[in-house]
Scaffold this motif. Structure first.
Motif, PDB file in Angstrom:
ATOM      1  N   SER A   1       2.742   6.190   1.738  1.00  0.00           N
ATOM      2  CA  SER A   1       1.623   5.252   1.748  1.00  0.00           C
ATOM      3  C   SER A   1       0.413   5.891   1.087  1.00  0.00           C
ATOM      4  O   SER A   1       0.253   7.120   1.087  1.00  0.00           O
ATOM      5  CB  SER A   1       1.275   4.847   3.188  1.00  0.00           C
ATOM      6  OG  SER A   1       0.741   5.945   3.901  1.00  0.00           O
TER       7      SER A   1
ATOM      8  N   SER B   1       0.828  -1.204   0.000  1.00  0.00           N
ATOM      9  CA  SER B   1       0.000   0.000   0.000  1.00  0.00           C
ATOM     10  C   SER B   1       0.865   1.257   0.000  1.00  0.00           C
ATOM     11  O   SER B   1       0.526   2.252   0.628  1.00  0.00           O
ATOM     12  CB  SER B   1      -0.946   0.016   1.216  1.00  0.00           C
ATOM     13  OG  SER B   1      -1.909   1.037   1.075  1.00  0.00           O
ATOM     14  N   THR B   2       1.997   1.180  -0.723  1.00  0.00           N
ATOM     15  CA  THR B   2       2.914   2.318  -0.810  1.00  0.00           C
ATOM     16  C   THR B   2       3.290   2.574  -2.263  1.00  0.00           C
ATOM     17  O   THR B   2       3.165   1.707  -3.120  1.00  0.00           O
ATOM     18  CB  THR B   2       4.206   2.063  -0.008  1.00  0.00           C
ATOM     19  OG1 THR B   2       4.886   0.913  -0.547  1.00  0.00           O
ATOM     20  CG2 THR B   2       3.910   1.846   1.459  1.00  0.00           C
TER      21      THR B   2
ATOM     22  N   ILE C   1       4.383   7.034   6.288  1.00  0.00           N
ATOM     23  CA  ILE C   1       3.336   6.015   6.300  1.00  0.00           C
ATOM     24  C   ILE C   1       2.182   6.523   7.152  1.00  0.00           C
ATOM     25  O   ILE C   1       2.359   6.865   8.323  1.00  0.00           O
ATOM     26  CB  ILE C   1       3.871   4.680   6.869  1.00  0.00           C
ATOM     27  CG1 ILE C   1       5.115   4.229   6.102  1.00  0.00           C
ATOM     28  CG2 ILE C   1       2.782   3.622   6.832  1.00  0.00           C
ATOM     29  CD1 ILE C   1       4.890   3.978   4.636  1.00  0.00           C
TER      30      ILE C   1
END
Length: 480
Positions: free
Chosen positions: A321, A311-312, A363
């Motif tokens: 992210s 998810s980055t 993130i």
């Protein structure tokens, strides 16, 4: 003698009448004084000057030799002949020798500014102003665009000497000015130039050259290492920061609620102290400036990364992210001077602060907390685990949970983090701070009860009376 008699003038000057008569008819004492060309005391360095000192001065082609250092050398060689009190005498001897025999210093040539011909640009560090934003120190740069003739100035806040900040600064100044000077003077900014491996020099990058060609500007750059050749910008930096420091002193404090408030303060100082006095000469310049292009070049760089299974996305050697729903999709990342904008099918899905250093990461726990709660075992050795503590309060909360719950602390903390993503980080932070300050043991359920206690609602059920005709019709249809 201002109408006074000679005797009265002599008395007013506290001298005898005879002296007054001599001065009135003959030369004044200052006119008869002869310059002294002899020493009143022996030269303490005469015996060692030609043997020990002058050879050192002759070899000092960079002018780094200091008299105090040489005096210490002489005191070491001749301990009974010299002492520290002779430093001033040796400094005068150094000055006189260099004036006649020293290396010829660099000569500077004042230039005549031509209206509308040139502007100078540069970045300068402004952290030493001591500005704070929202209670935290505010490290930043100031980008300056200065017209060499009128000294009209355009300033913007920057966070790094990046290509995007440079282009935004130059084009912002041109559109505020309403015209284009033919020459842009600068030093060899890393955002605008690159090193030539074969010759060791520097040349414009293709991207910045395209910006200048689009705006109709010719680049003029200084010799590397010769900052004084960009004197217009260097002097502008010194004066601007001096003005800001004084304005902050008059203001009484250096604290600002946000960046916009600080930027408004900077613009007010520039408008009053720099641009107001330049209005008359600016009118001369505007008459000679070139026309603006039809549109500005976007001051951002575009990347097209694929969202990875973590998810980055990876943008310009930095990791960000994004929402997990985008995994496997190609997104558009626009890197602006201060923010990164992520788009999917031309719709903005996320905007975040731009990271400054290579290989940094940002993130956001909201993007993957749902899956972390389902996989709590991944938290212990997660590569970006430190990013999952939004504040010191959350870090303290995890430590408290670890002491109270042992191995189960990871799951409890992740549930607290999930609560922050749904109920609001500020509300959860306030509850955690209260529990921690009171020294109370807690878990995710405790925090949930404090943040958003469940409200039991008993539903009211309305059951209408049955329609028997429907039942009879059903029976009749079955018999048929």
């Amino acid at each position: 003698m201002d109408g006074k008699s000679q005797a009265a003038a002599a008395a007013a000057s506290d001298m005898s009448l005879r002296t007054a008569r001599e001065w009135d008819t003959g030369p004044l004492p200052s006119a008869t004084t002869q310059a002294r060309d002899w020493r009143t005391r022996p030269d303490p360095f005469a015996a060692v000057w030609h043997t020990d000192v002058e050879p050192l001065l002759s070899r000092d082609v960079k002018g780094v030799l200091e008299a105090k250092w040489v005096l210490e050398v002489l005191r070491t060689r001749y301990p009974d002949q010299f002492h520290a009190g002779q430093a001033r005498t040796l400094q005068r001897r150094f000055r006189d020798w260099r004036a006649r025999h020293g290396v010829e210093p660099e000569v500077f040539f004042p230039q005549v500014a031509v209206p509308g011909r040139e502007a100078a640009i540069d970045f300068t560090h402004a952290t030493d102003l001591g500005v704070t934003v929202a209670g935290a120190p505010f490290p930043h740069l100031l980008f300056e665009f200065v017209l060499s003739y009128s000294h009209w100035t355009w300033v913007t806040i920057a966070f790094g000497e990046t290509f995007e900040a440079l282009v935004a600064g130059v084009q912002g100044a041109l559109w505020a000015l309403g015209g284009v000077p033919p020459v842009l003077r600068s030093d060899n900014l890393s955002a605008a130039t690159h090193e030539l491996k074969t010759s060791g020099g520097r040349a414009l990058t293709p991207r910045f050259r395209a910006v200048l060609e689009h705006d109709g500007i010719r680049s003029s750059r200084i010799t590397p290492g010769r900052a004084h050749e960009n004197g217009v910008a260097e002097q502008a930096h010194r004066r601007l920061k001096a003005l800001l420091a004084q304005a902050l002193l008059v203001r009484g404090h250096t604290a600002f609620v946000d960046i916009a408030a600080y930027d408004a303060f900077v613009q007010e100082v520039v408008a009053y102290w720099r641009n107001r006095p330049a209005l008359a000469r600016l009118a001369e310049e505007r008459a000679t400036l070139g026309a603006l292009p039809s549109a500005a070049i976007p001051s951002y760089t575009t990347y097209y990364p694929v969202v990875r299974r973590w998810s980055t996305i990876r943008v310009a050697h930095r990791t960000y992210s994004v929402p997990a729903q985008l995994m496997g999709h190609t997104v558009e990342a626009r890197v602006h001077p201060n923010v990164v904008e992520v788009r999917y099918r031309d719709q903005i899905v996320q905007t975040m602060p731009r990271l400054r250093k290579e290989d940094e990461h940002r993130i956001d726990y909201r993007h993957m907390i749902g899956w972390l709660v389902r996989k709590p075992g991944a938290f212990a050795r997660y590569r970006y685990r430190e990013d999952l503590y939004p504040s010191v309060t959350f870090r303290r909360a995890y430590d408290a949970l670890a002491r109270a719950h042992g191995e189960r602390a990871d799951l409890e903390y992740l549930r607290v983090l999930q609560l922050a993503s749904t109920a609001g980080e500020m509300r959860v932070t306030a509850v955690l701070a209260t529990l921690l300050d009171a020294g109370l043991a807690f878990d995710a359920r405790t925090v949930q009860a404090e943040v958003a206690p469940p409200v039991l609602v008993v539903p009211t059920v309305h059951i209408p009376a049955p329609d028997l005709a429907v039942y009879d019709a059903l029976r009749g249809g079955a018999a048929a």
